[in-house]
Design a protein around this motif. Structure first.
Motif, PDB file in Angstrom:
ATOM      1  N   ILE A 135      27.146   0.875  25.053  1.00  0.00           N
ATOM      2  CA  ILE A 135      27.604   1.761  26.130  1.00  0.00           C
ATOM      3  C   ILE A 135      28.948   2.378  25.753  1.00  0.00           C
ATOM      4  O   ILE A 135      29.198   3.569  25.975  1.00  0.00           O
ATOM      5  N   GLY A 136      29.808   1.548  25.117  1.00  0.00           N
ATOM      6  CA  GLY A 136      31.078   2.080  24.610  1.00  0.00           C
ATOM      7  C   GLY A 136      30.834   3.237  23.662  1.00  0.00           C
ATOM      8  O   GLY A 136      31.445   4.303  23.770  1.00  0.00           O
ATOM      9  N   TRP A 137      29.894   3.060  22.758  1.00  0.00           N
ATOM     10  CA  TRP A 137      29.584   4.115  21.796  1.00  0.00           C
ATOM     11  C   TRP A 137      28.995   5.341  22.481  1.00  0.00           C
ATOM     12  O   TRP A 137      29.240   6.472  22.069  1.00  0.00           O
ATOM     13  N   LYS A 138      28.221   5.116  23.544  1.00  0.00           N
ATOM     14  CA  LYS A 138      27.639   6.239  24.279  1.00  0.00           C
ATOM     15  C   LYS A 138      28.743   7.170  24.781  1.00  0.00           C
ATOM     16  O   LYS A 138      28.623   8.385  24.743  1.00  0.00           O
ATOM     17  N   TRP A 139      29.847   6.560  25.243  1.00  0.00           N
ATOM     18  CA  TRP A 139      30.983   7.373  25.683  1.00  0.00           C
ATOM     19  C   TRP A 139      31.680   8.041  24.506  1.00  0.00           C
ATOM     20  O   TRP A 139      32.060   9.205  24.580  1.00  0.00           O
ATOM     21  N   ILE A 140      31.833   7.288  23.419  1.00  0.00           N
ATOM     22  CA  ILE A 140      32.514   7.843  22.243  1.00  0.00           C
ATOM     23  C   ILE A 140      31.749   9.067  21.717  1.00  0.00           C
ATOM     24  O   ILE A 140      32.334  10.023  21.225  1.00  0.00           O
ATOM     25  N   VAL A 177      22.537   6.848  15.933  1.00  0.00           N
ATOM     26  CA  VAL A 177      21.843   5.586  16.208  1.00  0.00           C
ATOM     27  C   VAL A 177      21.981   4.638  15.016  1.00  0.00           C
ATOM     28  O   VAL A 177      22.303   3.452  15.162  1.00  0.00           O
ATOM     29  N   ILE A 178      21.790   5.179  13.824  1.00  0.00           N
ATOM     30  CA  ILE A 178      21.892   4.342  12.619  1.00  0.00           C
ATOM     31  C   ILE A 178      23.308   3.784  12.487  1.00  0.00           C
ATOM     32  O   ILE A 178      23.507   2.591  12.242  1.00  0.00           O
ATOM     33  N   LEU A 179      24.312   4.656  12.681  1.00  0.00           N
ATOM     34  CA  LEU A 179      25.686   4.204  12.476  1.00  0.00           C
ATOM     35  C   LEU A 179      26.099   3.152  13.497  1.00  0.00           C
ATOM     36  O   LEU A 179      26.775   2.184  13.152  1.00  0.00           O
ATOM     37  N   VAL A 180      25.669   3.319  14.750  1.00  0.00           N
ATOM     38  CA  VAL A 180      26.023   2.314  15.756  1.00  0.00           C
ATOM     39  C   VAL A 180      25.363   0.983  15.414  1.00  0.00           C
ATOM     40  O   VAL A 180      25.975  -0.081  15.522  1.00  0.00           O
TER      41      VAL A 180
END
Lengths: 309, 346
Positions: A135-140, A177-180
């Motif tokens: 979710i953090g990454w979704k914001w980033i 997606v891959i990087l996360v």
């Protein structure tokens, strides 16, 4: 030797009392069996069963349809896309993870000031709950609030109106997606590789240095070959984690845009749960089995070889 | 020409602590077999590792072939080293282990086979070339490690206790083989050991180290017959030299020179009343241990080493003596050797 020792030992235990009754052994073992049967075996059997029916959520009637589900899946372009994405997702994530974990394990091997803190920070993504981190990454990576975009605009690399939409363009979305997923998996692999690296006796790279080998030769001809067993463990675990994972995809993109990030697990979920077509979802998820069986075979062989050595 | 030289070489691992190696000055001679001898923790391995380039010195200089090599990596120093554990590459065959230095130093590929076979035949391991290290015995591994070291014909060999992982019987034959090997190739060799017998047997010269300080450098005969201080006197020789304090001096004599008084005929001698307390029969020799029961050295424990099984009884006192020319003298405060002097003893 083991054979020679068992018979007197067994005789002695029998004379002590009923401690060795077969029932006790079974009782001690039963939680593990119950766990496997109820939480893994039963759903698995159910999935196989559903895959041959026309089960739908909310529809109590059930008919056998034979291989119909598999036939229609194999003809579906979405399934092909998901299968291909799963392969791309798994292979590229493993390559990136292995390279990064190797670099990190080399960097973290020799002691330096603050190494403990750095190790702790590197391990954090693994410790944090997947959904929270994602979710953090979704914001980033958000289309409006992305800090990455903000920095790129601020540095005049992009204009605000044509900044990349990290999760909105097919290739960028897949890369995100891959990087996360790599971000999540690198700590795990780093810890494993670090253990493998420190298990190499210090004299061996020293001998290589004296024999005239530089950094790269020592890495590729001495250290990495000696770490092959432990690297395979990291690789196999990583492959299983990646191939079966749907959290990152589901939270970041939900498979979009236009199925461009759909993988087999997320496609199975989208079809079977979101799309209410339980039978088709079960059939999709069964396609994971052959791949996982092959991986499991290699894992067991590796574990066996480690035991023998 | 000196092949390896150190000047004032010092290694301090932790600031404020005693150095592991302190101000070592050393100069090897072309083709010699030099042994670093000392107990564990004496700094001999650290010294060797600094020469190899595996450890950076805190102070001082290392020269190889007249060139300061302090800032050179191990590979630029062109030395070969055999480790205590042999450090063979476990995933490579014997052939590839031996060929590795050639590959790493970019020796033309066409010559690899010839050179590997030459090194292997020199050490008698031709038949093992396709095996992996784990399929070899300890002695075979040691030979592979030596072959790997010799294959690129280095100017200096560094050997770090290469025999200590072998069992006693094998160690003896491996030692002999090493000696023969050195005579044949004639490469300057530095050999680290804590075993004084090995050092005496193999060394052209021995450098005795203790607590990172050089106590003496000399031929085996020099360090044995003319020890520079009490440490060297007691570290070499088994059983060690007898030491007796007297008038601010320490008087030393070897157990084999301490004999029945009537056997010591030549010149003036020092006579003790020797009470035999224990006797070990070792076949070719016997070791008597006991104490002096009269005179200024009363109560001192001393050892005697006798070549013939003479009939001495435990609990009996005998007249034993040392010829005066066999006495060594050390200063009681510095432990250093001093000139022989007449003893006002009896």
């Amino acid at each position: 030797m083991a054979v020679a020792q068992t018979s007197p030992a067994r005789g002695r235990i029998k004379s002590i009392g009923a401690a060795q009754s077969p029932l006790l052994g079974f009782a001690m073992f039963s939680p593990a069996i119950l766990y496997i049967v109820l939480l893994i075996g039963a759903p698995f059997a159910l999935a196989i069963f559903f895959a041959f029916t026309d089960a739908r959520i909310g529809n109590p009637s059930l008919h056998f349809v034979g291989l119909e589900n598999f036939r229609s899946i194999l003809q579906s372009p979405s399934f092909h896309k998901a299968l291909w994405n799963s392969v791309v997702f798994t292979v590229s994530a493993q390559i990136i993870v292995m390279v990064c974990a190797n670099i990190l394990s080399i960097a973290l091997e020799k002691p330096f000031r603050g190494r403990g803190l750095v190790r702790f920070l590197i391990l954090l993504p693994w410790v944090a709950p997947v959904s929270l981190g994602t979710i953090g990454w979704k914001w980033i990576l958000d289309s409006i609030y992305s800090v990455i975009t903000w920095v790129l605009v601020w540095a005049h690399i992009f204009q605000p109106y044509n900044a990349p939409m990290w999760l909105g363009e097919p290739h960028l979305a897949m890369a995100s997606v891959i990087l996360v997923h790599c971000w999540r998996l690198i700590p795990f692999s780093t810890v494993i590789l670090l253990a493998g690296r420190t298990a190499i006796p210090r004299e061996i790279p020293e001998a290589a240095a004296i024999d005239g080998a530089g950094f790269w030769r020592t890495l590729f001809q001495i250290n990495l070959p000696m770490m092959v067993p432990i690297i395979s463990v990291a690789l196999l675990f990583g492959t299983v984690f990646t191939f079966t994972d749907m959290t990152v995809v589901y939270i970041l993109t939900a498979g979009g845009p236009f199925d461009s990030t759909q993988t087999l697990p997320s496609y199975a979920f989208a079809t079977g749960i979101d799309g209410k077509d339980l039978a088709a979802g079960a059939a999709v998820s069964l396609f994971l089995v052959p791949v996982l069986v092959v991986i499991a075979y290699f894992m067991l062989r590796l574990a066996h070889r480690a035991e023998v050595n | 020409m000196a092949v390896v030289e150190t000047r004032n070489l010092t290694k301090i691992f932790k600031e404020g602590e005693l150095g592991a190696v302190n101000n070592v000055d050393l100069e090897t001679r072309e083709g010699e077999f030099l042994v670093f001898l000392g107990p564990s923790g004496s700094g001999k391995t650290t010294l060797l590792r600094m020469i190899a380039g595996l450890e950076a010195p805190t102070a001082g200089e290392i020269l190889i072939g007249g060139r300061v090599v302090n800032d050179l990596t191990p590979r630029e120093r062109r030395i070969a080293m055999v480790f205590q554990s042999y450090a063979l590459y476990p995933h490579l065959t014997v052939y590839k282990n031996i060929a590795f230095p050639l590959k790493a130093q970019k020796v033309p590929k066409a010559t690899h086979k010839e050179k590997v076979e030459w090194a292997a035949s020199l050490l008698g391991i031709d038949a093992l070339l396709n095996r992996k290290p784990r399929e070899l015995s300890g002695g075979e591994r040691q030979r592979v490690a030596l072959a790997r070291a010799i294959v690129r014909e280095p100017s200096v060999f560094l050997l770090d206790e290469p025999l200590s992982n072998l069992d006693a019987k094998l160690r003896l034959s491996a030692r002999e083989e090493l000696e023969r090997f050195h005579r044949r190739v004639g490469t300057t060799t530095i050999y680290v050991t804590h075993d004084q017998v090995e050092a005496m047997a193999m060394g052209d010269r021995i450098m005795v180290l203790n607590k990172g300080v050089v106590r003496q450098i000399g031929t085996p005969k020099e360090v044995y017959d003319d020890p520079a201080d009490t440490f060297v006197a007691t570290f070499l020789g088994s059983p060690p030299m007898n030491l007796i304090e007297s008038h601010g001096l320490i008087v030393g004599f070897r157990p084999e020179h301490f004999r029945s008084a009537d056997e010591v005929k030549d010149g003036s001698k020092l006579v003790f009343k020797f009470l035999v307390e224990n006797m070990e029969y070792l076949g070719a020799e016997s070791i008597l241990s006991g104490s002096v029961v009269a005179g200024p050295a009363r109560g001192k424990k001393v050892l005697a080493r006798l070549l013939l099984g003479q009939p001495f009884a435990i609990g009996t006192t005998y007249d034993f003596a040392v010829a005066e020319r066999h006495l060594k003298f050390f200063d009681q405060t510095t432990d250093k050797k001093v000139e022989p002097r007449a003893l006002a003893w009896q």
